[in-house]
Design a protein around this motif. Structure first.
Motif, PDB file in Angstrom:
ATOM      1  N   MET A   1       4.496   4.933   5.136  1.00 20.04           N
ATOM      2  CA  MET A   1       4.483   3.973   5.962  1.00 20.04           C
ATOM      3  C   MET A   1       4.916   4.387   7.367  1.00 20.04           C
ATOM      4  SD  MET A   1       7.085   0.350   5.963  1.00 20.04           S
ATOM      5  CE  MET A   1       5.879  -0.559   4.781  1.00 20.04           C
ATOM      6  N   ASP A   2       4.381   3.778   8.426  1.00 19.10           N
ATOM      7  CA  ASP A   2       4.877   4.304   9.851  1.00 19.10           C
ATOM      8  C   ASP A   2       6.077   4.202  10.240  1.00 19.10           C
ATOM      9  OD1 ASP A   2       1.925   4.265  10.248  1.00 19.10           O
ATOM     10  OD2 ASP A   2       1.708   2.074  10.734  1.00 19.10           O
TER      11      ASP A   2
ATOM     12  N   GLY B   1       1.832  -7.815  11.986  1.00 17.81           N
ATOM     13  CA  GLY B   1       1.878  -9.024  12.272  1.00 17.81           C
ATOM     14  C   GLY B   1       0.459  -9.562  12.084  1.00 17.81           C
ATOM     15  N   SER B   2      -0.469  -8.932  11.603  1.00 15.43           N
ATOM     16  CA  SER B   2      -1.828  -9.719  11.539  1.00 15.43           C
ATOM     17  C   SER B   2      -2.199 -10.321  10.177  1.00 15.43           C
ATOM     18  CB  SER B   2      -2.701  -8.162  11.335  1.00 15.43           C
ATOM     19  OG  SER B   2      -2.649  -7.799   9.985  1.00 15.43           O
ATOM     20  N   GLY B   3      -1.410 -10.226   9.238  1.00 15.32           N
ATOM     21  CA  GLY B   3      -1.316 -11.113   8.351  1.00 15.32           C
ATOM     22  C   GLY B   3      -2.126 -10.523   7.127  1.00 15.32           C
ATOM     23  N   GLY B   4      -2.700  -9.117   7.459  1.00 17.05           N
ATOM     24  CA  GLY B   4      -3.768  -8.482   6.404  1.00 17.05           C
ATOM     25  C   GLY B   4      -2.632  -7.439   5.565  1.00 17.05           C
ATOM     26  N   LEU B   5      -3.389  -6.346   5.447  1.00 17.00           N
ATOM     27  CA  LEU B   5      -2.883  -5.192   4.608  1.00 17.00           C
ATOM     28  C   LEU B   5      -1.708  -4.816   5.107  1.00 17.00           C
ATOM     29  CD1 LEU B   5      -3.540  -3.217   2.502  1.00 17.00           C
ATOM     30  CD2 LEU B   5      -4.398  -1.765   3.780  1.00 17.00           C
ATOM     31  N   LYS B   6      -1.314  -4.560   6.417  1.00 14.96           N
ATOM     32  CA  LYS B   6      -0.124  -4.063   6.899  1.00 14.96           C
ATOM     33  C   LYS B   6       1.163  -4.982   6.744  1.00 14.96           C
ATOM     34  CE  LYS B   6      -0.977   0.110   8.868  1.00 14.96           C
ATOM     35  NZ  LYS B   6      -0.318   1.295   8.308  1.00 14.96           N
TER      36      LYS B   6
END
Length: 335
Positions: free
Chosen positions: A1-2, A10-15
């Protein structure tokens, strides 16, 4: 993880899923939250108490707590002041791009620890990430649901002769945060925020003399002077405080002298004002003092008929002055 939070989280995707599954779910895991729905279906009660609050305190870490602990205590306490026993919380983060993951983990751990201490469950939530420079680190929003323990009649039931009690020393949170923000707080200073949950203290007071309690309130922004003005405003009674009996910690007094503040107007985040019938005051004080955190509970004033609508402070030499509501922003970003 970063190491840093980016807009991708905050994209709602994988991250976003990575953040939820690696940090949030392990910290707050319960059946309702694990479903990861847009809301939670919960067992309930005939009467619910519901509250919400947002937290933007700066700095986010302060002596005696941090924004995570504060977010739990603040909403738990609001539910308690309405006569509720807190049960469930929602938890939403607004995080600035570039915020440290380690700091975020520390905040989440603080939330989880305080929720366990209060016996409340984090059952739903949300995370958003905003551009660098547009969020000042991290903000938190919480909402709380509790089951009604007592139906408090409110300020309309206050009568002349009633006693005014406070559950502990005043102004600690505001003084601690402002000293930390100013950079003047020594490393070995005893000054600490009073940030703490009131679920046990409020329960003790209600169990001791619930029917004789008119109103409960935690004096946050604006301190006890502003909160008591909310009780007297437009009402046919006044409240008179005794300056000599106000419980003020010496470290708070010293900090307020340095900063030009008045402890009566400094925020508390773990204290409770109680207005009750005079005959129950000693009984309630004994019950509150028996709970950790309530040892310094005191009777600080009386409801009177002098100067209706006002809050008055009687000085040690017998004079009186009016305590008005806080005007302006004395303590910005305090909670």
């Amino acid at each position: 993880m970063d190491e840093k939070i980016t807009l991708d989280y905050g994209s709602g995707g994988l991250k976003t899923s990575e953040l939820i599954e690696s940090i949030l779910l392990p910290a707050f895991k319960n059946d309702a939250l694990s479903r990861l729905g847009d809301g939670a279906v919960l067992p309930g009660s005939d009467k619910l108490v519901f509250s919400t609050d947002s937290f933007v305190v700066s700095p986010w870490r302060f002596p005696g707590g941090d924004i995570g602990k504060l977010s739990v205590c603040g909403t738990v306490n609001d539910v308690c002041m309405a006569g509720g026993a807190p049960k469930y919380l929602s938890l939403s983060f607004i995080i600035e791009e570039g915020f440290s993951f380690q700091d975020f983990r520390d905040i989440v751990s603080s939330v989880a620890e305080e929720a366990r201490a209060c016996d409340v469950s984090i059952v739903t939530g949300d995370t958003k990430v905003v551009d660098a420079g547009k969020g000042d680190g991290i903000y938190i929003n919480t909402a709380g649901i509790g089951f009604q323990r007592a139906d408090l009649p409110g300020k309309e039931s206050i009568r002349p002769g009633d006693a005014v009690l406070v559950s502990g020393t005043i102004g600690c949170h505001g003084a601690a945060v402002m000293m930390a923000r100013s950079g003047m707080l020594a490393e070995n200073s005893p000054l600490r925020s009073d940030c703490a949950p009131l679920h046990e203290i409020s329960a003790a007071a209600l169990n001791a003399a619930g029917p004789d309690i008119r109103v409960l309130r935690d004096p946050t922004r604006g301190g006890i002077a502003t909160t008591l003005n909310e009780f007297t405003e437009g009402m046919p009674f006044s409240i008179e405080l005794g300056e000599s009996v106000l419980p003020v910690d010496p470290a708070v007094e010293a900090a307020c002298d340095m900063l030009g503040l008045d402890p009566l107007y400094c925020a508390c985040e773990g204290r409770m004002l109680i207005i009750c019938s005079p005959g129950s005051a000693d009984q309630i004080l004994a019950a509150v003092r028996a709970v950790p955190g309530g040892e310094n509970a005191a009777r600080i004033g009386t409801v009177t008929e002098d100067m209706p609508g006002k809050v008055l402070l009687r000085t040690p030499i017998g004079g009186r002055r009016i305590l008005a509501k806080l005007t302006g922003i004395q303590l910005p970003r305090i909670c």
